[in-house]
Motif scaffolding. Structure first.
Motif, PDB file in Angstrom:
ATOM      1  N   THR A  82      24.136 -37.500  51.160  1.00  0.00           N
ATOM      2  CA  THR A  82      22.824 -38.115  51.352  1.00  0.00           C
ATOM      3  C   THR A  82      21.734 -37.069  51.134  1.00  0.00           C
ATOM      4  OG1 THR A  82      23.875 -39.511  53.030  1.00  0.00           O
ATOM      5  CG2 THR A  82      21.474 -39.576  52.909  1.00  0.00           C
ATOM      6  N   VAL A 130      21.117 -37.584  62.029  1.00  0.00           N
ATOM      7  CA  VAL A 130      22.387 -37.221  61.404  1.00  0.00           C
ATOM      8  C   VAL A 130      22.467 -37.878  60.023  1.00  0.00           C
ATOM      9  CG1 VAL A 130      24.903 -37.208  61.624  1.00  0.00           C
ATOM     10  CG2 VAL A 130      23.480 -37.269  63.689  1.00  0.00           C
ATOM     11  N   PHE A 151      35.651 -46.755  64.993  1.00  0.00           N
ATOM     12  CA  PHE A 151      36.982 -46.296  64.587  1.00  0.00           C
ATOM     13  C   PHE A 151      38.030 -47.394  64.744  1.00  0.00           C
ATOM     14  CE2 PHE A 151      41.130 -44.560  65.667  1.00  0.00           C
ATOM     15  CZ  PHE A 151      41.308 -43.492  64.821  1.00  0.00           C
ATOM     16  N   GLY A 194      22.733 -43.993  53.151  1.00  0.00           N
ATOM     17  CA  GLY A 194      23.636 -42.947  53.619  1.00  0.00           C
ATOM     18  C   GLY A 194      24.962 -43.011  52.890  1.00  0.00           C
ATOM     19  N   GLY A 240      33.829 -36.853  62.765  1.00  0.00           N
ATOM     20  CA  GLY A 240      32.972 -37.339  61.685  1.00  0.00           C
ATOM     21  C   GLY A 240      32.062 -38.455  62.159  1.00  0.00           C
ATOM     22  N   ILE A 269      37.812 -37.745  64.340  1.00  0.00           N
ATOM     23  CA  ILE A 269      36.792 -38.517  65.041  1.00  0.00           C
ATOM     24  C   ILE A 269      35.452 -37.768  65.120  1.00  0.00           C
ATOM     25  CG2 ILE A 269      37.403 -37.772  67.401  1.00  0.00           C
ATOM     26  CD1 ILE A 269      36.349 -41.326  66.189  1.00  0.00           C
ATOM     27  N   ASN A 326      26.191 -33.937  58.286  1.00  0.00           N
ATOM     28  CA  ASN A 326      27.585 -34.262  58.550  1.00  0.00           C
ATOM     29  C   ASN A 326      28.474 -33.860  57.364  1.00  0.00           C
ATOM     30  OD1 ASN A 326      30.029 -35.422  59.226  1.00  0.00           O
ATOM     31  ND2 ASN A 326      29.122 -37.332  59.985  1.00  0.00           N
ATOM     32  N   ASN A 346      24.724 -37.566  56.122  1.00  0.00           N
ATOM     33  CA  ASN A 346      25.868 -37.037  55.393  1.00  0.00           C
ATOM     34  C   ASN A 346      25.421 -35.971  54.360  1.00  0.00           C
ATOM     35  OD1 ASN A 346      27.310 -37.844  52.494  1.00  0.00           O
ATOM     36  ND2 ASN A 346      28.741 -37.491  54.172  1.00  0.00           N
ATOM     37  N   LYS A 386      16.028 -44.397  58.759  1.00  0.00           N
ATOM     38  CA  LYS A 386      16.545 -43.546  59.842  1.00  0.00           C
ATOM     39  C   LYS A 386      15.582 -42.395  60.136  1.00  0.00           C
ATOM     40  CE  LYS A 386      21.075 -42.624  60.076  1.00  0.00           C
ATOM     41  NZ  LYS A 386      22.343 -41.904  59.781  1.00  0.00           N
TER      42      LYS A 386
HETATM   43  C1  LIG Z   1      35.468 -43.140  62.629  1.00  0.00           C
HETATM   44  C2  LIG Z   1      34.295 -42.677  61.834  1.00  0.00           C
HETATM   45  C3  LIG Z   1      34.397 -41.525  61.065  1.00  0.00           C
HETATM   46  C4  LIG Z   1      33.314 -41.065  60.325  1.00  0.00           C
HETATM   47  N1  LIG Z   1      33.460 -39.935  59.569  1.00  0.00           N
HETATM   48  C5  LIG Z   1      32.400 -39.489  58.846  1.00  0.00           C
HETATM   49  C6  LIG Z   1      32.506 -38.290  58.082  1.00  0.00           C
HETATM   50  O1  LIG Z   1      33.554 -37.632  58.043  1.00  0.00           O
HETATM   51  N2  LIG Z   1      31.416 -37.881  57.378  1.00  0.00           N
HETATM   52  C7  LIG Z   1      30.235 -38.573  57.409  1.00  0.00           C
HETATM   53  O2  LIG Z   1      29.272 -38.148  56.797  1.00  0.00           O
HETATM   54  N3  LIG Z   1      30.105 -39.698  58.134  1.00  0.00           N
HETATM   55  C8  LIG Z   1      31.159 -40.168  58.839  1.00  0.00           C
HETATM   56  N4  LIG Z   1      31.012 -41.311  59.600  1.00  0.00           N
HETATM   57  C9  LIG Z   1      29.694 -41.975  59.616  1.00  0.00           C
HETATM   58  C10 LIG Z   1      28.785 -41.308  60.644  1.00  0.00           C
HETATM   59  O3  LIG Z   1      29.003 -41.883  61.918  1.00  0.00           O
HETATM   60  C11 LIG Z   1      27.312 -41.487  60.313  1.00  0.00           C
HETATM   61  O4  LIG Z   1      27.069 -42.828  60.096  1.00  0.00           O
HETATM   62  C12 LIG Z   1      26.874 -40.726  59.088  1.00  0.00           C
HETATM   63  O5  LIG Z   1      27.206 -39.369  59.182  1.00  0.00           O
HETATM   64  C13 LIG Z   1      25.393 -40.861  58.919  1.00  0.00           C
HETATM   65  O6  LIG Z   1      24.977 -40.290  57.710  1.00  0.00           O
HETATM   66  P1  LIG Z   1      24.477 -41.152  56.477  1.00  0.00           P
HETATM   67  O7  LIG Z   1      23.569 -42.222  57.031  1.00  0.00           O
HETATM   68  O8  LIG Z   1      23.757 -40.176  55.629  1.00  0.00           O
HETATM   69  O9  LIG Z   1      25.679 -41.718  55.830  1.00  0.00           O
HETATM   70  C14 LIG Z   1      32.092 -41.785  60.343  1.00  0.00           C
HETATM   71  C15 LIG Z   1      32.005 -42.945  61.111  1.00  0.00           C
HETATM   72  C16 LIG Z   1      33.084 -43.391  61.846  1.00  0.00           C
HETATM   73  C17 LIG Z   1      32.939 -44.638  62.654  1.00  0.00           C
END
Ligand SMILES: Cc1cc2nc3c(=O)[nH]c(=O)nc-3n(C[C@H](O)[C@H](O)[C@H](O)COP(=O)(O)O)c2cc1C
Ligand code: SF4
Ligand code: FES
Lengths: 153, 430
Positions: free
Chosen positions: B217, B212, B394, B57, B177, B175, B85, B214, B68
């Motif tokens: 990804t 979920v 966070f 990710g 995200g 948040i 995301n 990104n 996942k």
């Molecule tokens: C505080 C915080 C902010 C986050 N912001 C984002 C974000 O803006 N974009 C994003 O894709 N993932 C963000 N994440 C990670 C997501 O929780 C999640 O792991 C992700 O979207 C999963 O996608 P991936 O496995 O393809 O990376 C954030 C996580 C935290 C803890």
């Protein structure tokens, strides 16, 4: 709220498994009427969604892009997160404020511009950056930033 | 609009070409061939391919995407969802914006492949509210697909495959995200993260099974299907294959995005961005967006992948590299960082809500020459109290960069104490 806004909101409902999913887009539509959503409008939205007014107010106040008070005709937001700060955005914000005669969070006396700071706009490669309403202005210096705000009606 | 990257590999190869954002332009460059291959495969075989590609990710946590995808229930009476995301709000990150603006069909193709692989009927793409152009480009691309029968019931010429994609705009809250904050927001609520478990695959948006991922990804997925797992593994490291769009910002000559394999040395990326501005000396680098510990200049040789970075006490995060030269006051940096986290905490957990406030208050006090004896000790202890006891990550993210600053730049803090003003007159204004 205008009948037309109401209709547009109702059309959003079936985009989500539960009607409430449409609340954010609905609030954007409600806000488009006057630039903010006051208690009265929030109450009307709440009725459409079968929610208590406080539930709508809670959402409105959680998100930075919704306003519950009247705003200037234009928003000028200067990014002050780290990458922009490293490239002088805080000096830019201060000088722009002096130029307009307002501080962050204030609106010019003629109601033309609301100035504020904002966290990272996702444009750190072209810092410093500001956002005028929905438009990004990148690679700024004080002169170009002044020109941009002076051109706003 | 941001500029196309100065380096390219596969993801950004055609980003300079405006037509690539349209269906015909994308297809002219081989777009949607990955989907065509995927639709000829069994869903389980696609999940297996994505898993063995090792694609991780790109949203910050680096979880293996194929694993996942395997968490989704195989049989489900309830509709299964994908959430893409696109909330990108991590200071120092600006790659997802470029992908959505320049390569929206890469994202949509990756989503459709995921939809077939997981049996998902609908996708919500959550785009941060400020990214108006990203949302427009995605909407336009979705409409093109709809017009061509590539979305909806029995779409893309495959009977039994139905999928729809909806763009949902956020409204300004970092948040959202975090994936469960995002799910709450998608449900029309405040974006306050949920306790896990249950995980989204069991109980996601509207209680439905949800995956979920990104934006970036998803953008890699079509290439894996089209060109193969071995080809993909030809980029990057064993544990972190593929390329990513590294953002380089701050005190460099030419900030921007650079697509390079994971594991590329940090120093090489800074050189690609023209090196430290004005020939000045480097002081520190945030390697992965604002949430990750800042490294000292002696770490330029580190490979930009999670394994190498965690060995140096930091993380890859979103690959947003923030460069700070010798004029930078690290106490001011602490003020800027802690302000962000204080503003953006959702306030549910005491350690996070109070801790972010205190980090900021103490940083400001020390920066202003008003530091009191013991302030540095408290500043050092606070992050430990904020880590790993909260609903979401966070709070850790707020604590880490301050810990990094104290670990590597303690002198900066001490030279402000007691009752001295900031010794970095040349640096940026607070
Ligand atoms: C505080 C915080 C902010 C986050 N912001 C984002 C974000 O803006 N974009 C994003 O894709 N993932 C963000 N994440 C990670 C997501 O929780 C999640 O792991 C992700 O979207 C999963 O996608 P991936 O496995 O393809 O990376 C954030 C996580 C935290 C803890
Ligand atoms: S850690 Fe912070 S942001 Fe996350 S849920 Fe708790 S209070 Fe909210
Ligand atoms: S820090 Fe200003 S756009 Fe990212």
């Amino acid at each position: 709220m205008r009948a037309e806004t109401r209709e547009r909101i109702e059309k959003l409902f079936d985009r989500y498994p539960e009607k409430r999913g449409a609340l954010l887009p609905a609030l954007y539509l409600a806000q488009a009427e006057r630039g903010f959503v006051d208690r009265e409008a929030a109450r009307e939205v709440a009725e459409l969604f079968d929610l208590a007014p406080v539930e709508v107010m809670e959402v409105l106040t959680f998100y930075n892009m919704f306003h519950t008070e009247p705003q200037g005709r234009h928003h000028v937001y200067v990014c002050t997160s780290l990458p922009c700060s490293l490239r002088g955005s805080r000096t830019l914000l201060r000088e722009l404020g002096e130029h307009l005669g307002v501080g962050p969070g204030e609106t010019t006396a003629d109601g033309r511009i609301s100035l504020d700071r904002e966290e990272c706009l996702g444009s750190c490669g072209t810092a410093p950056v500001l956002r005028v309403d929905g438009r990004y202005c990148e690679n700024l210096d004080l002169d170009s930033a002044r020109r941009i705000v002076d051109e706003l009606e | 609009m941001i500029e196309a990257p100065a380096t390219t590999s596969y993801l950004s190869e055609h980003y300079a070409d405006e037509a690539y954002a349209t269906l015909s332009g994308y297809e002219a460059k081989g777009g949607y061939q990955g989907l065509e291959k995927a639709l000829g495969m069994e869903p389980a075989a696609i999940r297996e391919a994505v898993k063995s590609s090792g694609l991780r990710g790109r949203g910050g946590a680096g979880f293996v995407a194929g694993v996942k995808w395997g968490f989704m229930p195989e049989q489900s009476d309830a509709m299964k969802l994908i959430v893409c995301n696109g909330d990108e709000s991590e200071p120092g990150s600006f790659k997802d914006r470029l992908i959505m603006e320049r390569g929206p069909h890469q994202v949509l193709e990756g989503i459709l492949i995921g939809a077939w692989a997981m049996g998902a009927e609908r996708t919500y793409i959550y785009v941060r509210g400020e990214y108006a152009l990203s949302a427009d480009r995605l909407e336009r691309a979705i409409q093109e697909l709809r017009d061509k029968g590539k979305l909806g019931r029995d779409c893309s010429g495959k009977s039994g495959f139905s999928h729809d994609i909806i763009v949902h705009r956020g409204a300004g809250a970092y948040i959202c995200g975090e994936e469960t904050g995002l799910l709450e927001s998608l449900e029309g609520k405040k974006g306050q993260p949920r306790s896990k478990p249950p995980f989204p695959a069991q109980y996601g948006a509207f209680g439905l099974p949800t995956t979920v991922n990104n934006v970036e990804t998803f953008a890699h997925v079509p290439f894996i299907l089209d060109r193969g797992v071995d080809w993909f593994r030809g980029f990057g490291t064993e544990k972190s294959p593929g390329t990513t769009l590294f953002g380089v910002s701050g005190h460099v000559e030419r900030p921007g995005l650079f697509e390079k394999p994971l594991g590329t040395p940090l120093g090489e990326l800074i050189e690609l961005a023209g090196g430290v501005r004005g020939g000045r000396a480097l002081k520190g680098v945030g390697p992965g967006g604002l949430s990750m510990p800042i490294l000292p200049s002696s770490d330029l040789d580190v490979g930009m992948d999670e394994e190498s970075l965690s060995a140096r006490g930091s993380h890859l995060g979103t690959g947003g590299i923030m460069v700070m030269d010798e004029t930078t006051c690290m106490v001011r940096v602490a003020c800027v960082i802690s302000y962000f986290f204080r503003e953006e905490s959702c306030g549910q957990c005491t350690q996070c809500r109070e801790g972010t406030g205190w980090l900021h208050k103490l940083s400001r006090r020390i920066e202003g020459g008003r530091g009191q004896p013991g302030d540095l000790e408290v500043l050092g202890r606070l992050p430990k109290m904020m880590e790993a006891q909260t609903i979401c990550a966070f709070s850790d993210a707020a604590a880490w960069p301050i810990q990094g600053l104290l670990r590597h730049f303690r002198d900066d803090f001490e030279s402000h104490l007691p009752e001295k003003s900031c010794p970095f007159g040349e640096g940026f204004e607070l």
